[in-house]
Write a protein that holds these residues in place. Structure first.
Motif, PDB file in Angstrom:
ATOM      1  N   ALA A  25       0.831  -1.198   0.000  1.00  0.00           N
ATOM      2  CA  ALA A  25       0.000   0.000   0.000  1.00  0.00           C
ATOM      3  C   ALA A  25       0.868   1.251   0.000  1.00  0.00           C
ATOM      4  O   ALA A  25       0.576   2.226  -0.704  1.00  0.00           O
ATOM      5  N   GLN A  26       1.958   1.234   0.763  1.00  0.00           N
ATOM      6  CA  GLN A  26       2.858   2.390   0.795  1.00  0.00           C
ATOM      7  C   GLN A  26       3.512   2.605  -0.566  1.00  0.00           C
ATOM      8  O   GLN A  26       3.631   3.733  -1.034  1.00  0.00           O
ATOM      9  N   LYS A  27       3.908   1.516  -1.234  1.00  0.00           N
ATOM     10  CA  LYS A  27       4.487   1.629  -2.577  1.00  0.00           C
ATOM     11  C   LYS A  27       3.480   2.259  -3.540  1.00  0.00           C
ATOM     12  O   LYS A  27       3.830   3.095  -4.358  1.00  0.00           O
ATOM     13  N   LEU A  28       2.226   1.823  -3.453  1.00  0.00           N
ATOM     14  CA  LEU A  28       1.179   2.368  -4.320  1.00  0.00           C
ATOM     15  C   LEU A  28       0.999   3.860  -4.062  1.00  0.00           C
ATOM     16  O   LEU A  28       0.937   4.655  -5.001  1.00  0.00           O
ATOM     17  N   LEU A  29       0.928   4.242  -2.808  1.00  0.00           N
ATOM     18  CA  LEU A  29       0.784   5.664  -2.477  1.00  0.00           C
ATOM     19  C   LEU A  29       1.955   6.472  -3.014  1.00  0.00           C
ATOM     20  O   LEU A  29       1.770   7.541  -3.592  1.00  0.00           O
ATOM     21  N   ASN A  30       3.159   5.981  -2.825  1.00  0.00           N
ATOM     22  CA  ASN A  30       4.341   6.695  -3.304  1.00  0.00           C
ATOM     23  C   ASN A  30       4.333   6.835  -4.819  1.00  0.00           C
ATOM     24  O   ASN A  30       4.689   7.879  -5.360  1.00  0.00           O
ATOM     25  N   ALA A  31       3.910   5.770  -5.521  1.00  0.00           N
ATOM     26  CA  ALA A  31       3.886   5.799  -6.984  1.00  0.00           C
ATOM     27  C   ALA A  31       2.850   6.776  -7.512  1.00  0.00           C
ATOM     28  O   ALA A  31       3.054   7.437  -8.526  1.00  0.00           O
ATOM     29  N   LEU A  32       1.705   6.878  -6.837  1.00  0.00           N
ATOM     30  CA  LEU A  32       0.628   7.742  -7.317  1.00  0.00           C
ATOM     31  C   LEU A  32       0.787   9.194  -6.883  1.00  0.00           C
ATOM     32  O   LEU A  32       0.311  10.095  -7.556  1.00  0.00           O
ATOM     33  N   LYS A  33       1.454   9.421  -5.774  1.00  0.00           N
ATOM     34  CA  LYS A  33       1.481  10.739  -5.153  1.00  0.00           C
ATOM     35  C   LYS A  33       1.981  11.834  -6.087  1.00  0.00           C
ATOM     36  O   LYS A  33       1.365  12.877  -6.199  1.00  0.00           O
ATOM     37  N   ASP A  34       3.100  11.612  -6.755  1.00  0.00           N
ATOM     38  CA  ASP A  34       3.661  12.683  -7.561  1.00  0.00           C
ATOM     39  C   ASP A  34       2.739  13.114  -8.697  1.00  0.00           C
ATOM     40  O   ASP A  34       2.656  14.294  -9.018  1.00  0.00           O
ATOM     41  N   THR A  35       2.011  12.185  -9.290  1.00  0.00           N
ATOM     42  CA  THR A  35       1.077  12.565 -10.356  1.00  0.00           C
ATOM     43  C   THR A  35      -0.145  13.237  -9.770  1.00  0.00           C
ATOM     44  O   THR A  35      -0.579  14.283 -10.259  1.00  0.00           O
ATOM     45  N   TYR A  36      -0.714  12.664  -8.706  1.00  0.00           N
ATOM     46  CA  TYR A  36      -1.954  13.213  -8.180  1.00  0.00           C
ATOM     47  C   TYR A  36      -1.775  14.549  -7.472  1.00  0.00           C
ATOM     48  O   TYR A  36      -2.739  15.271  -7.258  1.00  0.00           O
ATOM     49  N   ASP A  37      -0.544  14.910  -7.158  1.00  0.00           N
ATOM     50  CA  ASP A  37      -0.292  16.248  -6.619  1.00  0.00           C
ATOM     51  C   ASP A  37      -0.495  17.323  -7.678  1.00  0.00           C
ATOM     52  O   ASP A  37      -0.630  18.496  -7.337  1.00  0.00           O
ATOM     53  N   VAL A  38      -0.511  16.947  -8.948  1.00  0.00           N
ATOM     54  CA  VAL A  38      -0.646  17.939 -10.021  1.00  0.00           C
ATOM     55  C   VAL A  38      -1.947  17.792 -10.818  1.00  0.00           C
ATOM     56  O   VAL A  38      -2.157  18.512 -11.792  1.00  0.00           O
ATOM     57  N   VAL A  39      -2.837  16.885 -10.412  1.00  0.00           N
ATOM     58  CA  VAL A  39      -4.115  16.730 -11.111  1.00  0.00           C
ATOM     59  C   VAL A  39      -4.868  18.052 -11.070  1.00  0.00           C
ATOM     60  O   VAL A  39      -4.985  18.694 -10.033  1.00  0.00           O
ATOM     61  N   GLY A  40      -5.362  18.449 -12.241  1.00  0.00           N
ATOM     62  CA  GLY A  40      -6.126  19.690 -12.346  1.00  0.00           C
ATOM     63  C   GLY A  40      -5.274  20.906 -12.653  1.00  0.00           C
ATOM     64  O   GLY A  40      -5.805  21.967 -12.975  1.00  0.00           O
ATOM     65  N   PHE A  41      -3.955  20.766 -12.587  1.00  0.00           N
ATOM     66  CA  PHE A  41      -3.069  21.897 -12.850  1.00  0.00           C
ATOM     67  C   PHE A  41      -2.754  22.002 -14.339  1.00  0.00           C
ATOM     68  O   PHE A  41      -2.739  21.012 -15.053  1.00  0.00           O
ATOM     69  N   GLN A  42      -2.465  23.214 -14.763  1.00  0.00           N
ATOM     70  CA  GLN A  42      -2.094  23.493 -16.144  1.00  0.00           C
ATOM     71  C   GLN A  42      -0.587  23.338 -16.316  1.00  0.00           C
ATOM     72  O   GLN A  42       0.191  23.693 -15.429  1.00  0.00           O
ATOM     73  N   PHE A  43      -0.194  22.810 -17.471  1.00  0.00           N
ATOM     74  CA  PHE A  43       1.206  22.674 -17.838  1.00  0.00           C
ATOM     75  C   PHE A  43       1.408  23.240 -19.236  1.00  0.00           C
ATOM     76  O   PHE A  43       0.529  23.139 -20.084  1.00  0.00           O
ATOM     77  N   ARG A  44       2.569  23.820 -19.449  1.00  0.00           N
ATOM     78  CA  ARG A  44       2.935  24.294 -20.783  1.00  0.00           C
ATOM     79  C   ARG A  44       3.958  23.319 -21.357  1.00  0.00           C
ATOM     80  O   ARG A  44       4.977  23.035 -20.740  1.00  0.00           O
ATOM     81  N   HIS A  45       3.651  22.815 -22.550  1.00  0.00           N
ATOM     82  CA  HIS A  45       4.580  21.941 -23.265  1.00  0.00           C
ATOM     83  C   HIS A  45       5.721  22.808 -23.784  1.00  0.00           C
ATOM     84  O   HIS A  45       5.528  23.990 -24.062  1.00  0.00           O
ATOM     85  N   TYR A  46       6.899  22.239 -23.914  1.00  0.00           N
ATOM     86  CA  TYR A  46       8.045  23.035 -24.348  1.00  0.00           C
ATOM     87  C   TYR A  46       7.846  23.655 -25.729  1.00  0.00           C
ATOM     88  O   TYR A  46       8.472  24.653 -26.063  1.00  0.00           O
ATOM     89  N   LYS A  47       6.910  23.110 -26.528  1.00  0.00           N
ATOM     90  CA  LYS A  47       6.606  23.698 -27.838  1.00  0.00           C
ATOM     91  C   LYS A  47       5.525  24.769 -27.741  1.00  0.00           C
ATOM     92  O   LYS A  47       5.174  25.379 -28.744  1.00  0.00           O
ATOM     93  N   GLY A  48       4.951  24.977 -26.531  1.00  0.00           N
ATOM     94  CA  GLY A  48       4.022  26.079 -26.332  1.00  0.00           C
ATOM     95  C   GLY A  48       2.597  25.734 -25.974  1.00  0.00           C
ATOM     96  O   GLY A  48       1.887  26.580 -25.469  1.00  0.00           O
TER      97      GLY A  48
END
Length: 102
Positions: A25-48
């Motif tokens: 369960a801890q491995k699963l949380l660690n694997a998901l955490k970094d992505t789910y910390d940014v859900v809903g956020f906007q990102f700019r691709h390096y091409k714009g």
């Protein structure tokens, strides 16, 4: 918090921290955490282009983790997680493929 993260938290609370289930369960949380910390956020691709992170999915055949994201026209995209959060070399300079917009 999504369903998988909730399940992982329940496992962590239910079992002794040294048990195999708690460790999984801890491995699963660690694997998901970094992505789910940014859900809903906007990102700019390096091409714009501008994109909103939707979440993370797992490829059914390879179990590779993919980041799902949406462009400004509502089209959904998926890219390997390592690639989404990775870097590219442009004109000899290493930059982030996607940059979070604050």
């Amino acid at each position: 918090m999504n369903l998988k993260m909730q399940e992982a938290v329940l496992h962590l609370n239910k079992y002794d921290s040294s048990s195999k289930s708690a460790q999984d369960a801890q491995k699963l949380l660690n694997a998901l955490k970094d992505t789910y910390d940014v859900v809903g956020f906007q990102f700019r691709h390096y091409k714009g282009g501008l994109y909103k992170v939707i979440g993370e999915v797992v490829h059914t055949e390879t179990e590779e983790k993919l980041v799902t994201y949406e462009d400004q026209d509502g089209v959904l995209w998926a890219r390997p997680k390592d690639m989404f959060f990775g870097r590219v070399v442009i004109d000899g300079e290493e930059i982030m493929r996607f940059t979070k917009i604050d």
